[in-house]
Design a protein around this motif. Sequence first.
Motif, mmCIF file in Angstrom:
data_model
loop_
_atom_site.group_PDB
_atom_site.id
_atom_site.type_symbol
_atom_site.label_atom_id
_atom_site.label_comp_id
_atom_site.label_asym_id
_atom_site.label_seq_id
_atom_site.Cartn_x
_atom_site.Cartn_y
_atom_site.Cartn_z
ATOM 1 N N ILE A 1 0.823 -1.205 0.000
ATOM 2 C CA ILE A 1 0.000 0.000 0.000
ATOM 3 C C ILE A 1 0.864 1.265 0.000
ATOM 4 O O ILE A 1 0.534 2.259 -0.650
ATOM 5 N N PHE B 1 -7.262 2.031 4.892
ATOM 6 C CA PHE B 1 -7.313 1.441 3.549
ATOM 7 C C PHE B 1 -8.266 0.247 3.589
ATOM 8 O O PHE B 1 -7.881 -0.864 3.946
ATOM 9 N N TYR C 1 -9.884 1.772 -5.112
ATOM 10 C CA TYR C 1 -8.994 2.812 -4.573
ATOM 11 C C TYR C 1 -8.670 3.851 -5.653
ATOM 12 O O TYR C 1 -8.732 5.064 -5.404
ATOM 13 N N ARG D 1 0.275 3.987 -2.821
ATOM 14 C CA ARG D 1 -0.076 5.373 -2.498
ATOM 15 C C ARG D 1 0.911 6.355 -3.140
ATOM 16 O O ARG D 1 0.518 7.378 -3.702
#
Length: 348
Positions: A101, A134, A142, A105
């Motif tokens: 993640i 998240f 996302y 990101r």
Amino acid sequence: MEENQKIKLGISIGDLNGIGCEVALKTFEDTRMLDFCTPVFFASNKTISFQKNELKLDIKYNGVHEASKALEGKINVVNVWKEVPKVRFGEATKESGDYAIKSLRAAVEALKKGDIDVLVTAPINKNNIQAEDFKFPGHTDYLAQELGGESLMFMVTDDLKVGLLTDHVAVKDAPSAINAILIRTKVRTIEKSLQVDFGIRRPKVALLGINPHSGDNGIIGKEDEEVLKPVIREMYDSGHLVFGPYAADSFFGSDAYKNFDAVLAAYHDQGLIPFKTLSFGKGVNFTAGLPKVRTSPDHGTAYEIAGKGQADHSSFKEAVFMAIQIFRNRQEYMELTENTLQKQKIRR
């Protein structure tokens, strides 16, 4: 962008314990790939060094603090973290999910800022990425939140393109999630993508039935009669080349799909099982409907072979080429439509 300028291609590295780094690094181990784009990995020098050494890959890379500083003709690594994560190939750990993640990101932020042109995402594990900040079932949701637009999970090759009405939804919940608004939205999204991203001027789209045999006129469920058919008829009458619903069990085996530019499946496995059967290793997962280009390979983390050097990078390589081609197609479409508008203004 100038014709000879290299596209900056961002790469989020996915689950460190899976095959994501392996397939990405193998793709650019072939230095000829640098003729097509400037790759930018979002990880750290130490992480990439560990992966390439463990997998015995022959690559050189350039470390940078931000994607805007990436050098053409080099494999670039943005140092997103300084620490050294523990890699346990083949295990789904919380740590590997956290770093997947972090990479994602950072890559998406660079994409939003324009520091990279397109994004290719290596596979993640949908369980170990979950956190307080998240809570998404995967990349698609996302990206839709961060980039805006009407996202569509679109599995594509040159010859076969399959979109989904519902994607990461439980099978029992899929029929109730399908309604007239959703169908219209997904059809328009897939049509627009076929026009802008793939250069198909008048796309033909087939919809698969929700129930076996598309409900057999209401005998096996009423969703096809009451939901799908009225919307298909309405859209066709208003000028959309949309057809169906077709019985999913024979649609691919009979080669009926070859009569259409894209297929819209009702739920995940209805579309992805035939797609992967017909094109595994060559397919690409493309998120249509977003203002930015994102692709990924058509496979998962493959923990069972992670760290063994056995992963086939064909699909990741296809994802790279697909991202580049879609980016170019969008540029060309914008130029053509802008020129058309300018000509119309001059005539007036």
